[in-house]
Structures are given as structure tokens and as C-alpha cells.
Design an enzyme around this catalytic site. Structure first.
Site, PDB file in Angstrom:
ATOM      1  N   GLU A 102       0.824  -1.191   0.000  1.00 29.21           N
ATOM      2  CA  GLU A 102       0.000   0.000   0.000  1.00 29.21           C
ATOM      3  C   GLU A 102       0.870   1.257   0.000  1.00 29.21           C
ATOM      4  OE1 GLU A 102      -3.902  -2.000   2.079  1.00 29.21           O
ATOM      5  OE2 GLU A 102      -2.832  -0.511   3.245  1.00 29.21           O
ATOM      6  N   CYS A 115       3.579   8.522   1.075  1.00 26.78           N
ATOM      7  CA  CYS A 115       4.096   7.581   2.073  1.00 26.78           C
ATOM      8  C   CYS A 115       4.342   6.247   1.372  1.00 26.78           C
ATOM      9  CB  CYS A 115       3.078   7.437   3.200  1.00 26.78           C
ATOM     10  SG  CYS A 115       3.599   6.274   4.457  1.00 26.78           S
ATOM     11  N   CYS A 122       6.404  -6.859   7.226  1.00 25.13           N
ATOM     12  CA  CYS A 122       7.516  -6.356   8.028  1.00 25.13           C
ATOM     13  C   CYS A 122       8.042  -7.486   8.895  1.00 25.13           C
ATOM     14  CB  CYS A 122       7.056  -5.196   8.912  1.00 25.13           C
ATOM     15  SG  CYS A 122       8.432  -4.328   9.710  1.00 25.13           S
ATOM     16  N   CYS A 129       1.427  -2.190  15.807  1.00 24.35           N
ATOM     17  CA  CYS A 129       1.399  -1.912  14.360  1.00 24.35           C
ATOM     18  C   CYS A 129       0.706  -3.042  13.607  1.00 24.35           C
ATOM     19  CB  CYS A 129       2.828  -1.745  13.845  1.00 24.35           C
ATOM     20  SG  CYS A 129       2.899  -1.410  12.080  1.00 24.35           S
TER      21      CYS A 129
HETATM   22  N1  SAH Z   1       9.438   0.569  10.072  1.00 25.63           N
HETATM   23  C1  SAH Z   1       9.554   2.017  10.076  1.00 25.63           C
HETATM   24  C2  SAH Z   1       8.449   2.699   9.282  1.00 25.63           C
HETATM   25  C3  SAH Z   1       7.071   2.363   9.741  1.00 25.63           C
HETATM   26  S1  SAH Z   1       5.714   3.241  10.050  1.00 25.63           S
HETATM   27  C4  SAH Z   1       9.563   2.520  11.495  1.00 25.63           C
HETATM   28  O1  SAH Z   1       9.395   1.720  12.406  1.00 25.63           O
HETATM   29  O2  SAH Z   1       9.802   3.699  11.709  1.00 25.63           O
HETATM   30  C5  SAH Z   1       5.752   4.839  10.455  1.00 25.63           C
HETATM   31  C6  SAH Z   1       5.359   5.168  11.906  1.00 25.63           C
HETATM   32  O3  SAH Z   1       4.027   4.759  12.291  1.00 25.63           O
HETATM   33  C7  SAH Z   1       6.302   4.495  12.895  1.00 25.63           C
HETATM   34  O4  SAH Z   1       6.730   5.427  13.847  1.00 25.63           O
HETATM   35  C8  SAH Z   1       5.406   3.467  13.510  1.00 25.63           C
HETATM   36  O5  SAH Z   1       5.884   3.059  14.756  1.00 25.63           O
HETATM   37  C9  SAH Z   1       4.092   4.183  13.577  1.00 25.63           C
HETATM   38  N2  SAH Z   1       2.944   3.315  13.814  1.00 25.63           N
HETATM   39  C10 SAH Z   1       2.844   1.968  13.642  1.00 25.63           C
HETATM   40  N3  SAH Z   1       1.643   1.515  13.984  1.00 25.63           N
HETATM   41  C11 SAH Z   1       0.922   2.588  14.391  1.00 25.63           C
HETATM   42  C12 SAH Z   1      -0.418   2.767  14.824  1.00 25.63           C
HETATM   43  N4  SAH Z   1      -1.270   1.756  14.895  1.00 25.63           N
HETATM   44  N5  SAH Z   1      -0.815   4.024  15.133  1.00 25.63           N
HETATM   45  C13 SAH Z   1       0.021   5.063  15.014  1.00 25.63           C
HETATM   46  N6  SAH Z   1       1.303   4.947  14.595  1.00 25.63           N
HETATM   47  C14 SAH Z   1       1.746   3.729  14.287  1.00 25.63           C
END
Ligand code: SAH
Length: 365
Positions: A102, A115, A122, A129
Site C-alpha cells: 500500500e 508515504c 515487516c 502496528c
Molecule cells: N518501520 C519504520 C516505518 C514504519 S511506520 C519505522 O518503524 O519507523 C511509520 C510510523 O508509524 C512508525 O513510527 C510506527 O511506529 C508508527 N505506527 C505503527 N503503527 C501505528 C499505529 N497503529 N498508530 C500510530 N502509529 C503507528
């Protein structure tokens, strides 16, 4: 648009979409062409969004015919498009017969942020997440990563994407070479020409890869901290057991180096009753006191079975106030696209899990 397209891995043609400047120059030399042809090809493909060699009029007919014969420009195909009430747009892209990723476009006043995903699923297991729940299949190729930008530009028009965040599905630093090649194209003046301030890589903190990134790139950095202590971070972001907070923040300092204008964005998801108390905020101020950073608070985006709730608006405000009083620049991320499951942590695609995580999780529940 819902018909399944041919798998993207079905061809043995060379997909020129995935070649960064260096690879494109090497390819041109291999073809008996001058290296400057690489700039022309990059311009046609990325700057102008052309997917047909026949239209590349400043290349010789012979070269065009040869490219048509053995090469292609093949982005992942859009199988589904959803537009949120707030204008956020989510595309589901088919990467191969079994997998979908996505990509999300977030329009704002004066800018448009894309994005981008870096992996199918992952391999990390952050507890809050939803991508993590999908398990992991494989790294995306450079063509599949930059292809998300190529497709967005085709759909929205040249210039619509002004910023890119590598914050979609996957951990970008665990797909290092392909991600760096895609970043090179984002920054290349003959390709997308974005400035390094407008391209942000978000990582959960793979320390050795972060140091390696500092050697090859100057993109903006965001780090998913989410907790001020190792005890709590071990639980929320389990990779912390390998690279604890102190080591991670030391790497952040090395990343920005001596340039006083640069700052690392510290991402902090707001989980009700878990990491959002005033005591956590004060600890965070202490932990970040020596790191050139700004904090981005992310309201938790719920998904079925997550087991977490988002902090109340008051708790987020109180947390933010304490950080600011402690001298930290703090912003709260506006939730975008949550009505179409396009918000942070809600991207799931379709992942043929190879890690057996989905089986383990099902057995445990
Ligand atoms: N793997 C990378 C990029 C992922 S996502 C990382 O960990 O940074 C981007 C952001 O969204 C990250 O900070 C992640 O921790 C956050 N994130 C993941 N699940 C989430 C959720 N359910 N609600 C809000 N933020 C979330």
C-alpha cells in the site's frame, strides 16, 4: 480496476525503472552508448513519467528499438484506489502474484506527501502496528519502491508529490541497498529532484544500518522511539533488545553530525495508559536532552484486535506541554485517511507470510 494483473515478476526484460544513476550509466556503457544517455533516460522515465521507449525522441532509432526489444518500464500495478473524506488517497499495488503493498498520498496546503512502502509486510514485531501482524514476505526491489512514486506522479500529475516519507509497510533499513538506490533517484536532479529535507526515512532503529546510511545519504531521519525506557521499549518495539535506546540515540547524534541545523524527528505513538503519563514525558525530556531532535506525537490508530487505545486528547496535550516546557520542539501528527485504513500503522496490503508469525498469533489468541 479490480482484475488481478499479470504478476510483476513474470518478465525477463530488464526493468529500467529500478536503475539509479550509477546503474543506468553502467547499462548505457554496456549498450555501447555514452554515459550521458543515462541522464536522458532518467529524465524521460522519472521526470516526465514516460513509460514508452517510442516517445523518447532524443534517443537514436536503433537504441529505441533495442530498448523495446529487451527492456521495459514496469511499475507495480494499481489494483485498488480509495479516497478518504479528507482527500488522502490510498493505492493498493500488486507486486507479484501473491503480494500487495500500500502507498498513501496525503495532500496538504502547499504540499503533497507520498508515504512509500519498502517491504512486503515487516519482519519486526512492534506490538501496536498492524503491518507487523501480517508477517513478512520479501524486500521490495528498487523498481517497486521508486515505482510507487512513478505511479503517484502518473495519477496525480508532475509536481504533485513534493515530499516523500519512507513510512509505509516495512523497515527501510532492513532493505538497505534497494532503499538507498530509490532515495538516490528521489534526490537526483534528472529524476525527481527532491531536496534532502523533503525525503524522510523512518526507522525503528537498526543501528549499524543507520551508521551506514550516514555514509551514503543525507536524507532526513525519523526514529520510532515510542518509549523513554528500555523496559517499555523492549515490549513495544522488540528490536530494542538488540539496539537499546542509548545506542540508538548515539547513532542519531552521529547521523546529524556537526550540522547544528539538522534534527532527528523522534516519533512517539500515544497509547492510553501505556506510555503517555506525565512521568513518561519527563523521562523523555531527560533522555532526549543531548540529542538534536524534535518530537512528533502520533495519536494511535486503532485496528481490530490491537489491544491498545489511543490516549485522550487531554493526555496528548499534557504530554506535549511537558515536552515543550522541557525545551523540545513538539508537534502532534494529524491523523489522515483513517476512514480508509490509510493512517500510520494501518497499512496491511496482502502479505503471503513466510515467517509463520500469522500462525503463531492465531494459536496464541
Ligand atoms: N518501520 C519504520 C516505518 C514504519 S511506520 C519505522 O518503524 O519507523 C511509520 C510510523 O508509524 C512508525 O513510527 C510506527 O511506529 C508508527 N505506527 C505503527 N503503527 C501505528 C499505529 N497503529 N498508530 C500510530 N502509529 C503507528
Amino acid at each position: 480496476m479490480n482484475a488481478a494483473p499479470a504478476p510483476a515478476d513474470a518478465s525477463d526484460r530488464l526493468n529500467l525503472l529500478g536503475l539509479d544513476r550509477k546503474a543506468m550509466a553502467a547499462f548505457c556503457v554496456e549498450q555501447g552508448e555514452k554515459p550521458f544517455r543515462a541522464s536522458q533516460l532518467l529524465q524521460w522515465i522519472h521526470q516526465r513519467g514516460i513509460g514508452d521507449f517510442g516517445e523518447m525522441t532524443n534517443l537514436s532509432k536503433v537504441l529505441r528499438a533495442r530498448l523495446e526489444d529487451s527492456c521495459e518500464i514496469r511499475p507495480p500495478e494499481i489494483v485498488h484506489e480509495q479516497i478518504s473524506a479528507d482527500g488522502t488517497c490510498k493505492w493498493v499495488l500488486q507486486t507479484d502474484a501473491q503480494n500487495r503493498i500500500e502507498t498513501v498520498f496525503i495532500p496538504e496546503e502547499g504540499r503533497g506527501t507520498l508515504c512509500v512502502s519498502s517491504q512486503v509486510g515487516c519482519a519486526l514485531e512492534c506490538s501496536f502496528c498492524s503491518t507487523a501482524r501480517q508477517g513478512f514476505n520479501r524486500n521490495l526491489s528498487t523498481a517497486e519502491i521508486i515505482g510507487q512514486l512513478w505511479v503517484a506522479q502518473r495519477e496525480l500529475g508532475i509536481g504533485a508529490v513534493t515530499n516523500v516519507v519512507l513510512m509505509g509497510m516495512g523497515e527501510p533499513l532492513l532493505n538497505f541497498n534497494n532503499v538507498v538506490a530509490a532515495i538516490d533517484l528521489m534526490l537526483d536532479d534528472h529524476a525527481y529532484g527532491l531536496s534532502k529535507r523533503r525525503v524522510t526515512l523512518s526507522t525503528s532503529g537498526i543501528v549499524p544500518a543507520l551508521d551506514k546510511l550516514a555514509e551514503v545519504s543525507e536524507v532526513s531521519l525519523a526514529v520510532s522511539l515510542h518509549a523513554p525506557t528500555d523496559e517499555l521499549r523492549d515490549e513495544l518495539v522488540p528490536i530494542n533488545r538488540k539496539y537499546p535506546i542509548r545506542e540508538l540515540l548515539a547513532a542519531c547524534k552521529r547521523y546529524v553530525g556537526r550540522d547544528h541545523r539538522r534534527k532527528v524527528t523522534i516519533e512517539y505513538v500515544m497509547l492510553d495508559g501505556v506510555n503517555d503519563t506525565p512521568a513518561h514525558a519527563r523521562q523523555l525530556v531527560r533522555v532526549l536532552s543531548q540529542v538534536p531532535s524534535k518530537v512528533n506525537l502520533i495519536p494511535f490508530n486503532p485496528f481490530p484486535g490491537s489491544g491498545y487505545r489511543c490516549s485522550s486528547r487531554e493526555a496528548i496535550q499534557r504530554f506535549s506541554d511537558i515536552l515543550q516546557a522541557g525545551g523540545l520542539i513538539t508537534t502532534t501528527r494529524k491523523t489522515r485517511g483513517d476512514d480508509i485504513d490509510a493512517a500510520c500503522g494501518q497499512l496491511v496490503g496482502q502479505v503471503r507470510d513466510r515467517t509463520r508469525r500469522t500462525i503463531r498469533l492465531a494459536a496464541a489468541s
